[in-house]
Enzyme design. Structure first.
Site, short mmCIF file in Angstrom:
data_model
loop_
_atom_site.label_atom_id
_atom_site.label_comp_id
_atom_site.label_asym_id
_atom_site.label_seq_id
_atom_site.Cartn_x
_atom_site.Cartn_y
_atom_site.Cartn_z
N HIS A 219 34.04 28.51 38.52
CA HIS A 219 33.50 29.52 38.34
C HIS A 219 34.41 30.29 39.46
O HIS A 219 33.52 31.93 40.37
CB HIS A 219 32.10 29.85 38.37
CG HIS A 219 30.94 29.07 37.57
ND1 HIS A 219 31.12 28.66 36.18
CD2 HIS A 219 30.04 27.90 38.19
CE1 HIS A 219 30.31 28.00 36.00
NE2 HIS A 219 29.86 27.34 37.25
N SER B 174 60.91 41.04 37.50
CA SER B 174 60.32 42.05 36.75
C SER B 174 61.64 43.23 37.16
O SER B 174 62.61 43.12 37.67
CB SER B 174 59.38 43.09 37.73
OG SER B 174 59.59 44.47 37.35
#
Length: 450
Positions: free
Chosen positions: A154, A277
């Site tokens: 989780h 990027s």
């Protein structure tokens, strides 16, 4: 002008070039011709058509003798995908061989059997890439069978484990995917030569013998009952391909998480010139892992369309076969692309064992709370031990102190301090369970040393 994701100058590098060649127009046409030639040879062997006609048909079964651009216009005019091809084939063969071409067959027989050939070739690419991926992952697992890291559930630290154990989980599932595809291939893509509705009406009792001989010549299984209304066999394989996509995407997303700046435990390969990027020069994005996840999504969303196309009217339904004839090449190319992208990712995997050890300490001993509870449970019972560890863990997190300090503050330990056995249990690397043994067992079964 080429358009679409498989040909675009922006995206074509995403996809398997080898699979693209298998499903190209020329290769598809050649597969149709190969099936026609094998059909004629099988029929000649049984004395159903003249042997000389079969030899002529085989000699003329060359896609280079066909103008696909001209055929495209003729197919659009005829509104039939094979008849214009047959007309050209007949002209190449001449009489009398042309009269024996496509004897007792129907279009879908040719298309399905040719697609079976192409899927068998594609599966070889997929299987080879999965073998490469498994070999690379196995190498990493052997090197890191004992490398401790945080196991997570989780999104939170759960228990310590080893990186080898994590990789063993990937390997185990990927091996099941590989076996599943190999087991389904033959049954899913057989030779189908039953004629107009699959009943061998045009060829009678000899029809099944023809199908069996043709299948043997092409390296396929015979369909047996070649119903054009059934697609469950192919859908079975395609469903397994969807499961492979699920495994691949899970691995990709795991790596994306591990490469996060705040985690930094593993990363995909990097080379100078790889750009993350157009504005942020520092970025080293997990672009290969993200592409793998994208390919897996593209594959998996197509599987329901294949399952839906199982629903077919009567004994033949082009509203369904039009879908699968178009969809199958996409699924095949995507399947090979997923497998090959996964292999490249596995081969370039970079592991930072120091970061794994560093992150193990982020919770100041809390990741080993179960280990402490199991030691204490032998003295006061599991339920009482859990309550004590729960209170200590919450105090440790609220106060920003170590679990050992929080335990020392518990009334049970205040007089004499925390027992040495309990303190020792808080060492994360000492509580990895059977991680290494399970890794060894998986590697011995799936990827034994050569």
């Amino acid at each position: 002008m080429n358009i679409g994701m498989f040909q675009s100058f922006v995206t074509r590098h995403w996809f398997s070039a080898e699979a693209g060649r298998i499903w190209s127009d020329e290769a598809t046409l050649q597969a149709w011709l190969d099936v026609e030639a094998a059909l004629a040879a099988a029929q000649a062997e049984l004395g159903l058509i003249p042997a000389e006609a079969a030899r002529t048909i085989a000699a003329c079964a060359d896609a280079r003798q066909f103008d696909t651009e001209a055929l495209a216009g003729e197919i659009a005019f005829a509104q039939h995908p094979l008849v214009p091809v047959l007309h050209r084939f007949e002209a190449l063969c001449g009489e009398p061989a042309a009269g024996w071409l496509h004897w007792g067959a129907t279009t879908q027989n040719i298309f399905d059997t040719a697609a079976a050939l192409q899927m068998h070739r594609t599966q070889r690419l997929i299987d080879a890439a999965l073998a490469d991926a498994l070999e690379a992952l196995a190498g990493h697992a052997r090197r890191h069978r004992d490398t401790p890291m945080a196991g997570r559930t989780h999104g939170q630290h759960a228990l310590p484990m080893t990186f080898g154990f994590k990789l063993a989980g990937w390997i185990d599932e990927l091996d099941r995917d590989r076996q599943r595809l190999a087991q389904r291939l033959g049954d899913s893509f057989p030779a189908c030569m039953g004629g107009a509705i699959g009943s061998f009406a045009a060829t009678g009792a000899a029809g099944r013998q023809v199908e069996a001989l043709l299948a043997r010549r092409l390296g396929l299984q015979a369909a047996g009952l070649p119903s054009r209304a059934s697609y469950d066999r192919a859908a079975d394989y395609l469903g397994a391909l969807g499961l492979l996509a699920g495994t691949a995407q899970k691995i990709a997303q795991d790596l994306v998480f591990l490469q996060r700046t705040e985690v930094g435990e593993a990363a995909e390969s990097f080379h100078h010139g790889k750009v993350g990027s157009s504005t942020m020069a520092q970025k080293r994005n997990p672009s290969s892992a993200l592409l793998l996840a994208s390919l897996a999504r593209l594959l998996r969303v197509r599987v329901p369309a294949a399952l839906e196309a199982m629903v077919r009217m009567d004994e033949g339904d082009s509203s369904a076969t039009n879908v699968t004839d178009t969809l199958l090449p996409e699924l095949a190319i995507l399947g090979a692309s997923v497998a090959q992208a996964l292999a490249r990712l596995a081969q370039g995997l970079v592991v930072d064992a120091a970061a794994m050890r560093r992150n193990l300490g982020l919770t100041r001993g809390l990741i080993a709370s179960e280990a402490a509870m199991m030691v204490l449970a032998r003295q006061i019972g599991r339920h009482a031990a859990h309550r004590l560890l729960y209170d200590a863990a919450q105090q440790a997190q609220a106060g920003g102190i170590t679990l050992l300090e929080a335990l020392a503050a518990q009334p049970r330990f205040a007089p004499a301090g925390v027992p040495a056995e309990l303190a020792a249990a808080l060492a994360p690397e000492a509580y990895v369970g059977e991680s290494a043994a399970l890794t060894d067992a998986t590697l011995a079964r799936v990827a034994p040393p050569r």
